[in-house]
Design a protein around this motif. Structure first.
Motif, PDB file in Angstrom:
ATOM      1  N   ASP B 136       0.827  -1.204   0.000  1.00  0.00           N
ATOM      2  CA  ASP B 136       0.000   0.000   0.000  1.00  0.00           C
ATOM      3  C   ASP B 136       0.859   1.251   0.000  1.00  0.00           C
ATOM      4  OD1 ASP B 136      -3.035  -0.864   1.852  1.00  0.00           O
ATOM      5  OD2 ASP B 136      -2.383  -1.167  -0.211  1.00  0.00           O
ATOM      6  N   LYS B 138       3.738   1.428  -1.130  1.00  0.00           N
ATOM      7  CA  LYS B 138       4.358   1.510  -2.427  1.00  0.00           C
ATOM      8  C   LYS B 138       3.364   2.057  -3.438  1.00  0.00           C
ATOM      9  CE  LYS B 138       7.371  -0.791  -5.596  1.00  0.00           C
ATOM     10  NZ  LYS B 138       6.773  -0.206  -6.795  1.00  0.00           N
ATOM     11  N   VAL B 139       2.110   1.677  -3.264  1.00  0.00           N
ATOM     12  CA  VAL B 139       1.082   2.162  -4.176  1.00  0.00           C
ATOM     13  C   VAL B 139       1.029   3.667  -4.146  1.00  0.00           C
ATOM     14  CG1 VAL B 139      -1.407   2.339  -4.466  1.00  0.00           C
ATOM     15  CG2 VAL B 139      -0.361   0.113  -4.232  1.00  0.00           C
ATOM     16  N   THR B 140       1.049   4.252  -2.954  1.00  0.00           N
ATOM     17  CA  THR B 140       0.946   5.705  -2.902  1.00  0.00           C
ATOM     18  C   THR B 140       2.182   6.356  -3.496  1.00  0.00           C
ATOM     19  OG1 THR B 140       1.352   5.272  -0.578  1.00  0.00           O
ATOM     20  CG2 THR B 140      -0.694   6.370  -1.143  1.00  0.00           C
ATOM     21  N   ASP B 142       3.942   5.078  -5.889  1.00  0.00           N
ATOM     22  CA  ASP B 142       3.770   4.903  -7.322  1.00  0.00           C
ATOM     23  C   ASP B 142       2.815   5.948  -7.872  1.00  0.00           C
ATOM     24  OD1 ASP B 142       3.882   1.272  -7.268  1.00  0.00           O
ATOM     25  OD2 ASP B 142       5.443   2.768  -7.521  1.00  0.00           O
TER      26      ASP B 142
END
Lengths: 232, 194
Positions: B136, B138-140, B142
């Motif tokens: 998660d 990492k998602v932000t 990204d």
């Protein structure tokens, strides 16, 4: 391969209009490659060369096409609600008409996510699979999970963890074509030839390279196969 | 700094103006016992969290602070040490204000900056969350990358690619495919061998 004689006929060519927008042409090339291969390739990305402020060449997103997942495979990407939020955010940012595409439905699969995240990437010479392919001028063909994992490149590892089993980078005159698939596809020289023909600007007409007759491409590569058969 | 409400100065804030050079072991034991008594009544997890996130957590790792850089010759009681540094931090520059926490019959007062106060309040509101899956965060990050590139150099190509991708995705989800992949060879196949 250097002995190929290519006749650029003016018959039935989709791209012979000189007013063709180059960006559209690149997209058409990508789609062509994806759709004419017997194997299932998931996506194609063209990394374009550009120069930074110091005049150094680097590779940046040129265009891409995401073909999608073969239906008979079940991909256990899992549920990532965060991804959907991000996609919606991006959608809003690029000012999409809400009536146009509608909200992002369904889960964003690993491969789709990988493709979208690729938009933000760039590679200096020798960096990553595309960078290495371009700086060395030679093909990089990684097939199988192990090859992807141990190639010593972040992008290859990411591809593998997001479902890819094959990743190929083919250097061309002004960039690198990257292809990826969730299938394991072994090295296929036919594909490489086609890509070189279509993407290398000095190949066909010598001029802008924009004018290509797709009907000729098929004939040309077919000719190659016959030659090879005859030699056996 | 005396207040009408009962207030336990178990962090020794009153003492901060004139730190004793080296408290005798006797004093140490006594104050330690006082603190122990109070602390034992507070849920240790909450206490740890509050300390780590409050102004006492001046080192970024969030652990209960260790010995300060200056040689104050203070005992190694973590609760004691922090008080000396608290208002001496020149970097912060933000105003600190007292924050009073009533918990389960106990009261504590901290001097916190507005940011920290908000953090503490947010923490108290949510339960102590399970750590979100690392993907998660990492998602932000990204997401920030993507959004950054859409506004930075070369935005046009990326935007177009994104739009095309979303469009096609929508088509795919709407499509009914009883015969497999009808897209294949649809557009160009007939062109090849003409």
């Amino acid at each position: 391969m250097e002995d190929l004689i290519v006749s650029s006929s003016s018959s039935s060519s989709m791209l012979s209009s000189s007013q063709e927008n180059p960006a559209t042409t690149l997209q058409q090339k990508l789609q062509y490659i994806l759709q004419t291969q017997p194997q299932n390739w998931t996506y194609a990305i063209f990394w374009q060369t550009s120069k930074d402020d110091n005049g150094r060449i680097f590779l940046v997103w040129g265009d891409g096409h995401f073909q999608g997942i073969t239906k008979h495979k079940v991909h256990k990407s899992g549920s990532h609600p965060q991804r959907k939020k991000v996609m919606r955010g991006i959608q809003a940012l690029i000012g999409e008409n809400p009536d146009g595409y509608g909200p992002v439905d369904g889960d964003v699969t690993d491969m789709e996510w990988y493709y979208v995240m690729s938009l933000a990437q760039s590679f200096s010479l020798g960096d990553g699979v595309p960078g290495k392919a371009f700086s060395s001028g030679s093909l990089v063909w990684l097939s199988g999970e192990n090859q992807l994992r141990f190639y010593n490149c972040e992008r290859a590892k990411e591809a593998q963890t997001h479902g890819m089993q094959t990743m190929v980078c083919i250097p061309t005159t002004n960039g690198v074509l990257e292809l990826g698939s969730d299938d394991m596809i072994t090295e296929n020289w036919n594909l490489v030839q086609q890509v070189k023909l279509i993407f290398d600007s000095s190949g066909i007409n010598g001029s802008s390279g924009q004018i290509i007759s797709f009907s000729d491409i098929g004939v040309v590569t077919g000719f190659q196969e016959e030659e090879a058969k005859a030699k056996k | 700094m005396s207040r009408s409400a009962m207030e336990l100065d178990f962090f020794g804030m009153e003492k901060k103006l004139s730190p004793p050079p080296k408290p005798s072991s006797f004093e140490r034991r006594r104050s330690f016992r006082d603190i122990q008594g109070v602390v034992s009544k507070i849920n240790p997890e909450v206490l740890k969290t509050v300390i780590a996130n409050g102004s006492f957590g001046l080192n970024k790792s969030g652990s209960v602070p260790c010995t300060p850089k200056e040689d104050t010759a203070f005992p190694s009681l973590p609760l004691h040490d922090s008080t000396v540094r608290q208002n001496c931090d020149p970097k912060k520059g933000t105003e600190t204000a007292p924050m009073t926490i009533f918990y389960n019959g106990m009261v504590a007062v901290f001097d916190v900056s507005p940011d920290k106060a908000q953090d503490i309040l947010l923490l108290a509101e949510e339960e102590v969350k399970k750590p979100a899956e690392s993907s998660d965060s990492k998602v932000t990050s990204d997401q920030k990358n993507i959004l950054g590139t859409l506004n930075g150099d070369f935005p046009i190509a990326r935007r177009q690619s994104l739009q095309r991708f979303l469009e096609k995705r929508k088509e795919r989800s709407n499509m009914v495919e009883p015969y497999g992949c009808p897209n294949k060879h649809f557009n160009f196949g007939h062109m090849i061998f003409s």
